[in-house]
Every structure is written in C-alpha cells, then in structure tokens.
Design a protein around this motif. Structure first.
Motif, short mmCIF file in Angstrom:
data_model
loop_
_atom_site.label_atom_id
_atom_site.label_comp_id
_atom_site.label_asym_id
_atom_site.label_seq_id
_atom_site.Cartn_x
_atom_site.Cartn_y
_atom_site.Cartn_z
N ALA A 173 18.33 -77.01 -13.38
CA ALA A 173 18.65 -76.11 -12.27
C ALA A 173 18.92 -74.70 -12.77
O ALA A 173 18.45 -73.71 -12.18
CB ALA A 173 19.84 -76.64 -11.48
N PRO A 175 15.73 -79.03 -8.15
CA PRO A 175 17.01 -78.69 -7.53
C PRO A 175 16.90 -77.90 -6.23
O PRO A 175 17.91 -77.58 -5.61
CB PRO A 175 17.72 -77.87 -8.60
N SER A 190 21.94 -79.77 -0.83
CA SER A 190 23.08 -78.86 -0.69
C SER A 190 22.65 -77.42 -0.43
O SER A 190 23.49 -76.57 -0.13
CB SER A 190 23.95 -78.92 -1.95
N ARG A 206 21.04 -82.17 -5.19
CA ARG A 206 21.17 -80.71 -5.35
C ARG A 206 20.37 -79.96 -4.29
O ARG A 206 20.84 -78.98 -3.72
CB ARG A 206 20.71 -80.30 -6.76
#
Length: 196
Positions: free
Chosen positions: A18, A50, A79, A76
C-alpha cells in the motif's frame, strides 16, 4: 488469480505494498483512463490491491467497484471513500455489459498464460460498447516466482497485442517503462489502453 502462495504474499505484505503504490492515484495513465470513461460511469479496478486507483476513480465521480483475491487488500480497499470492494479471483468476473471501464494494472500478470484468453474474454463481456480497458504487465518470456514467492507470467509486446485483438479489443495507446517492484528487482513493463 487463484495461486494461494501469491495471495498469501499480498496478505502478509499489504502495508508495504500500500505504501509503495500510493503514488498510483497520480499516475498519468490512470488520469487518461478516467478521462475516457463517461461522467458518472461504472468502473472496475480488477486486482485492486489496497484500492488507491479505485479511490481516485471515485473521487472523480465514477461508480468505483474493486475486486481482489487477497482478503487483506479487500479490507484496505473497502475503507477507501466511495469504493465498493469485494473479494474474488479473475474467474469471478461474470458480469455482462456492466462497466464503462476496467482497470487491470499489473494484476493479470499473476494469471497462468493459458488462462489469459479466458480472462480477456470475460473482461470484454463485462464492458459496455466502447468501454475502455487498461492492462499493465511485466515484459519477458515464460513464468516464474519472484523472491517473495509471487507467481508471474511475462509477455512480449506482440503476444499481448495479439491476445487483446483476439479478444475483440481495439488498441488505443501503448506505454513502456521500467520500475522497481515490491521485492526490489527492476523490470521492464508495458501497459496498453484499448476499448471494446
């Protein structure tokens, strides 16, 4: 991608990956991809990692879907604002005539060579008429695992273009470059922008 060892590497190195790919949101090729998609269009980041690219697509008003086989990467991506992420392999792309664009940036290189025609056919079916497609791969021949254990299939430019055209795509632009990967080695790469 169904290679368990590759998926486990991405699960284990998700934070490092990421951080390394954070600049992808400012990538000129992503900017060009977004510009080719109609306003408020539906896009898929296939092998999203990510979710940096998907988030950038959403930031530009697109309906950003994302899919990755790594549960940690999906966590990830989920989010990120505006990103609709799900866990799945390339074989889980079964939609038809749904997306205005599909972004597969250095993800399909983890698929076995024999599977690539099937995956490209699925991508073509999933795109709407004149939908845009971006693919990025590492250049070379054969297949191998890197020092982290990830499986890679390497392609020559002529082979890739032949596969894309065989699946029905019209080539728009080819970019070539060289860069360092997660495990530290430097590789030549190619990206191709096309449309259905």
């Amino acid at each position: 991608m169904t290679d368990r060892e590759t998926i486990e590497v991405y699960n284990a190195h998700a934070a490092d990956y990421a951080a390394m790919t954070q600049s992808e949101a400012r990538d000129k090729q992503l900017v060009a991809f977004i510009a080719r998609v109609p306003p408020k269009g539906a896009v898929l980041d296939l092998g999203c990692g990510p979710g940096h690219s998907a988030e950038e697509m959403a930031r530009h008003g697109l309906t950003a879907h994302a899919m990755d086989p790594s549960p940690e990467m999906v966590r990830r991506a989920t989010s990120r604002p505006g990103v609709i992420a799900r866990q799945g392999s390339f074989d889980d792309l079964t939609e038809e005539n749904l997306y205005d664009g599909i972004w597969a940036n250095f993800s399909l290189l983890h698929a076995p060579r024999a599977d690539m025609p099937r995956h490209l056919a699925a991508i073509f079916r999933a795109l709407r008429d004149n939908g845009t497609f971006h693919i990025g791969l590492k250049c070379g021949t054969g297949c191998a695992r890197d020092r982290l254990g990830r499986f890679y299939t390497y392609y020559q430019e002529d082979e890739l273009l032949g596969l894309l055209q065989g699946a029905g795509f019209t080539i728009l632009k080819i970019n070539r470059g060289r860069g360092k990967g997660l495990e530290g080695s430097v590789s030549d790469w190619i990206t191709v922008a096309s449309h259905a």
